[in-house]
Design a protein around this motif. Structure first.
Motif, PDB file in Angstrom:
ATOM      1  N   SER A 120       0.770  -1.200   0.189  1.00 45.85           N
ATOM      2  CA  SER A 120       0.063   0.057  -0.021  1.00 45.85           C
ATOM      3  C   SER A 120       1.033   1.154  -0.069  1.00 45.85           C
ATOM      4  O   SER A 120       2.035   1.301   0.268  1.00 45.85           O
ATOM      5  CB  SER A 120      -0.886  -0.163   1.070  1.00 45.85           C
ATOM      6  N   GLU A 121       0.337   2.483  -0.398  1.00 44.66           N
ATOM      7  CA  GLU A 121       0.939   3.611  -0.143  1.00 44.66           C
ATOM      8  C   GLU A 121       1.683   3.944   1.086  1.00 44.66           C
ATOM      9  O   GLU A 121       2.769   4.319   0.951  1.00 44.66           O
ATOM     10  CB  GLU A 121       0.000   4.793  -0.461  1.00 44.66           C
ATOM     11  N   GLN A 122       0.999   3.708   2.023  1.00 47.88           N
ATOM     12  CA  GLN A 122       1.604   3.686   3.542  1.00 47.88           C
ATOM     13  C   GLN A 122       3.039   3.146   3.711  1.00 47.88           C
ATOM     14  O   GLN A 122       3.513   3.524   4.502  1.00 47.88           O
ATOM     15  CB  GLN A 122       0.246   3.254   4.321  1.00 47.88           C
ATOM     16  N   PHE A 123       2.739   1.785   3.224  1.00 55.65           N
ATOM     17  CA  PHE A 123       3.791   1.105   3.575  1.00 55.65           C
ATOM     18  C   PHE A 123       4.922   0.750   2.550  1.00 55.65           C
ATOM     19  O   PHE A 123       6.209  -0.107   2.776  1.00 55.65           O
ATOM     20  CB  PHE A 123       3.577  -0.499   4.104  1.00 55.65           C
ATOM     21  N   LYS A 124       4.776   1.223   1.294  1.00 58.46           N
ATOM     22  CA  LYS A 124       5.684   0.974   0.295  1.00 58.46           C
ATOM     23  C   LYS A 124       6.842   1.442   0.283  1.00 58.46           C
ATOM     24  O   LYS A 124       8.214   0.927  -0.111  1.00 58.46           O
ATOM     25  CB  LYS A 124       5.239   1.085  -1.124  1.00 58.46           C
ATOM     26  N   GLY A 125       7.099   2.487   1.265  1.00 58.17           N
ATOM     27  CA  GLY A 125       8.471   3.045   1.465  1.00 58.17           C
ATOM     28  C   GLY A 125       9.366   2.515   2.503  1.00 58.17           C
ATOM     29  O   GLY A 125      10.542   2.629   2.798  1.00 58.17           O
ATOM     30  N   ILE A 126       8.560   1.409   3.126  1.00 61.07           N
ATOM     31  CA  ILE A 126       9.663   0.885   4.192  1.00 61.07           C
ATOM     32  C   ILE A 126      10.236  -0.563   3.846  1.00 61.07           C
ATOM     33  O   ILE A 126       9.850  -1.323   3.062  1.00 61.07           O
ATOM     34  CB  ILE A 126       8.294   0.219   5.311  1.00 61.07           C
ATOM     35  N   SER A 127      11.417  -0.515   4.310  1.00 54.44           N
ATOM     36  CA  SER A 127      12.347  -1.937   4.044  1.00 54.44           C
ATOM     37  C   SER A 127      13.076  -2.006   5.451  1.00 54.44           C
ATOM     38  O   SER A 127      13.146  -1.234   6.279  1.00 54.44           O
ATOM     39  CB  SER A 127      13.309  -1.422   3.086  1.00 54.44           C
ATOM     40  N   SER A 128      13.379  -3.260   5.458  1.00 56.73           N
ATOM     41  CA  SER A 128      14.072  -3.670   6.871  1.00 56.73           C
ATOM     42  C   SER A 128      15.386  -2.784   7.055  1.00 56.73           C
ATOM     43  O   SER A 128      15.754  -2.376   8.078  1.00 56.73           O
ATOM     44  CB  SER A 128      14.644  -5.254   6.886  1.00 56.73           C
ATOM     45  N   THR A 129      16.117  -2.591   6.001  1.00 58.31           N
ATOM     46  CA  THR A 129      17.243  -1.670   5.772  1.00 58.31           C
ATOM     47  C   THR A 129      17.019  -0.273   6.254  1.00 58.31           C
ATOM     48  O   THR A 129      17.784   0.193   7.414  1.00 58.31           O
ATOM     49  CB  THR A 129      17.994  -1.533   4.558  1.00 58.31           C
ATOM     50  N   LYS A 130      16.050   0.187   5.851  1.00 57.47           N
ATOM     51  CA  LYS A 130      15.293   1.648   6.346  1.00 57.47           C
ATOM     52  C   LYS A 130      15.120   1.712   7.814  1.00 57.47           C
ATOM     53  O   LYS A 130      15.608   2.554   8.754  1.00 57.47           O
ATOM     54  CB  LYS A 130      14.422   2.154   5.853  1.00 57.47           C
ATOM     55  N   ILE A 131      14.623   0.566   8.237  1.00 54.74           N
ATOM     56  CA  ILE A 131      14.260   0.675   9.851  1.00 54.74           C
ATOM     57  C   ILE A 131      15.441   0.575  10.523  1.00 54.74           C
ATOM     58  O   ILE A 131      15.695   1.133  11.677  1.00 54.74           O
ATOM     59  CB  ILE A 131      13.223  -0.827   9.757  1.00 54.74           C
ATOM     60  N   ASP A 132      16.220  -0.438  10.144  1.00 60.03           N
ATOM     61  CA  ASP A 132      17.710  -0.610  10.808  1.00 60.03           C
ATOM     62  C   ASP A 132      18.357   0.830  10.986  1.00 60.03           C
ATOM     63  O   ASP A 132      18.806   1.012  12.023  1.00 60.03           O
ATOM     64  CB  ASP A 132      18.533  -1.718  10.290  1.00 60.03           C
ATOM     65  N   GLU A 133      18.451   1.309   9.920  1.00 58.35           N
ATOM     66  CA  GLU A 133      19.137   2.785   9.783  1.00 58.35           C
ATOM     67  C   GLU A 133      18.417   3.821  10.879  1.00 58.35           C
ATOM     68  O   GLU A 133      19.029   4.612  11.583  1.00 58.35           O
ATOM     69  CB  GLU A 133      18.946   3.361   8.545  1.00 58.35           C
ATOM     70  N   MET A 134      17.225   3.966  10.708  1.00 61.48           N
ATOM     71  CA  MET A 134      16.283   4.598  11.710  1.00 61.48           C
ATOM     72  C   MET A 134      16.518   4.446  13.046  1.00 61.48           C
ATOM     73  O   MET A 134      16.652   5.310  13.805  1.00 61.48           O
ATOM     74  CB  MET A 134      14.895   4.632  11.085  1.00 61.48           C
ATOM     75  N   ALA A 135      16.490   3.248  13.236  1.00 58.03           N
ATOM     76  CA  ALA A 135      16.587   2.542  14.917  1.00 58.03           C
ATOM     77  C   ALA A 135      18.005   3.364  15.234  1.00 58.03           C
ATOM     78  O   ALA A 135      18.034   3.659  16.524  1.00 58.03           O
ATOM     79  CB  ALA A 135      16.314   1.126  15.046  1.00 58.03           C
ATOM     80  N   GLU A 137      19.765   5.545  14.428  1.00 56.76           N
ATOM     81  CA  GLU A 137      19.946   6.995  14.355  1.00 56.76           C
ATOM     82  C   GLU A 137      19.025   7.375  15.516  1.00 56.76           C
ATOM     83  O   GLU A 137      18.745   8.676  15.650  1.00 56.76           O
ATOM     84  CB  GLU A 137      19.455   7.625  12.996  1.00 56.76           C
ATOM     85  N   GLY A 138      18.287   6.615  16.259  1.00 54.49           N
ATOM     86  CA  GLY A 138      17.305   7.059  17.436  1.00 54.49           C
ATOM     87  C   GLY A 138      16.235   7.305  16.869  1.00 54.49           C
ATOM     88  O   GLY A 138      15.336   8.121  17.655  1.00 54.49           O
ATOM     89  N   LYS A 139      15.765   7.287  15.594  1.00 56.47           N
ATOM     90  CA  LYS A 139      14.508   7.693  14.900  1.00 56.47           C
ATOM     91  C   LYS A 139      13.211   6.953  15.476  1.00 56.47           C
ATOM     92  O   LYS A 139      13.472   5.763  16.008  1.00 56.47           O
ATOM     93  CB  LYS A 139      14.521   7.858  13.506  1.00 56.47           C
ATOM     94  N   ASP A 140      12.033   7.324  15.594  1.00 58.82           N
ATOM     95  CA  ASP A 140      10.876   6.737  16.075  1.00 58.82           C
ATOM     96  C   ASP A 140      10.452   5.820  14.882  1.00 58.82           C
ATOM     97  O   ASP A 140       9.992   6.112  13.832  1.00 58.82           O
ATOM     98  CB  ASP A 140       9.719   7.740  16.427  1.00 58.82           C
ATOM     99  N   LYS A 151      10.945  -3.265  20.787  1.00 63.74           N
ATOM    100  CA  LYS A 151      11.521  -3.703  21.965  1.00 63.74           C
ATOM    101  C   LYS A 151      12.687  -4.314  21.856  1.00 63.74           C
ATOM    102  O   LYS A 151      13.731  -3.988  22.504  1.00 63.74           O
ATOM    103  CB  LYS A 151      10.422  -5.002  22.452  1.00 63.74           C
ATOM    104  N   ARG A 152      12.931  -5.060  20.726  1.00 56.13           N
ATOM    105  CA  ARG A 152      14.228  -5.646  20.493  1.00 56.13           C
ATOM    106  C   ARG A 152      15.443  -4.675  20.167  1.00 56.13           C
ATOM    107  O   ARG A 152      16.214  -4.815  20.580  1.00 56.13           O
ATOM    108  CB  ARG A 152      14.161  -6.640  19.308  1.00 56.13           C
ATOM    109  N   TYR A 153      14.983  -3.590  19.413  1.00 59.09           N
ATOM    110  CA  TYR A 153      16.057  -2.484  19.293  1.00 59.09           C
ATOM    111  C   TYR A 153      16.258  -1.888  20.554  1.00 59.09           C
ATOM    112  O   TYR A 153      17.244  -1.354  20.884  1.00 59.09           O
ATOM    113  CB  TYR A 153      15.543  -1.557  18.362  1.00 59.09           C
ATOM    114  N   GLU A 154      15.178  -1.567  21.334  1.00 58.21           N
ATOM    115  CA  GLU A 154      15.514  -0.924  22.715  1.00 58.21           C
ATOM    116  C   GLU A 154      16.522  -1.912  23.560  1.00 58.21           C
ATOM    117  O   GLU A 154      17.228  -1.042  24.311  1.00 58.21           O
ATOM    118  CB  GLU A 154      14.060  -0.728  23.335  1.00 58.21           C
ATOM    119  N   LYS A 155      16.488  -3.013  23.341  1.00 63.51           N
ATOM    120  CA  LYS A 155      17.357  -3.838  24.154  1.00 63.51           C
ATOM    121  C   LYS A 155      18.835  -4.010  23.629  1.00 63.51           C
ATOM    122  O   LYS A 155      19.631  -4.053  24.471  1.00 63.51           O
ATOM    123  CB  LYS A 155      16.856  -5.312  24.166  1.00 63.51           C
TER     124      LYS A 155
END
Ligand code: ADP
Length: 156
Positions: A120-135, A137-140, A151-155
């Motif tokens: 969907s439009e909402q999620f097409k920009g998401i990738s595991s790589t992007k999530i990892d980078e954001m996490a 960098e301390g992004k939400d 939770k796993r990233y917070e640990k």
């Protein structure tokens, strides 16, 4: 009972992956998410960690099961008695990658049928790589991943 296997690295699982699995439940009785244990890809999380995050993310969703495998996806599909494989498509790059993946898969088993679901439009920009980078960098990331991943990233 119509079942479809949804193979992936899920490194980590995102809401984009989840959306595809839930969407497939509209056409299949069972969606089996198969966490790949592939050495070729250098994973951020161990297979067990990736498996646990997926399992927790789909807890309570009737019809979604989670497995991990060291072997071939086509063999797993054969074992559970289906020839359907599910993949998600975000953009042209995914489409081109999926064409190659399908070709390779068909060399192993020509009876495999691929089910493609568009992100969907909402999620097409998401990738595991992007999530990892954001996490890192301390992004939400809370709106983009299931709670188990946050939770796993917070640990870490
Ligand atoms: P693989 O290493 O097998 O490509 P991935 O975990 O990266 O495993 O992806 C598994 C499948 O999910 C792929 O078909 C991929 O295109 C799809 N996918 C990944 N992210 C998204 C997303 N945000 N929306 C829809 N599909 C996605």
């Amino acid at each position: 009972m119509r079942a479809v296997v949804y193979p992936g690295s899920f490194d980590p699982i995102t809401n984009g992956h989840l959306e595809i699995a839930k969407e497939a439940l509209k056409s299949f009785d069972k969606v089996v998410m198969l966490v790949a244990d592939n050495d070729a890809k250098k994973a951020r999380f161990t297979t067990e960690e990736r498996f646990e995050m997926v399992k927790e993310a789909v807890e309570g969703i009737k019809g979604i099961e989670v497995y991990m495998t060291h072997g071939l996806t086509v063999e797993f599909a054969r074992k559970i008695g289906t020839h359907y494989l599910l993949r998600g498509i975000r953009d042209d790059a995914d489409m081109s990658y999926e064409n190659k993946y399908a070709e390779l898969t068909h060399q192993l088993d020509n009876s495999i049928e691929f089910i493609y679901i568009k992100a969907s439009e909402q999620f097409k920009g998401i990738s595991s790589t992007k999530i990892d980078e954001m996490a890192k960098e301390g992004k939400d990331i809370s709106k983009l991943v299931p709670e188990s991943v946050k939770k796993r990233y917070e640990k870490r």
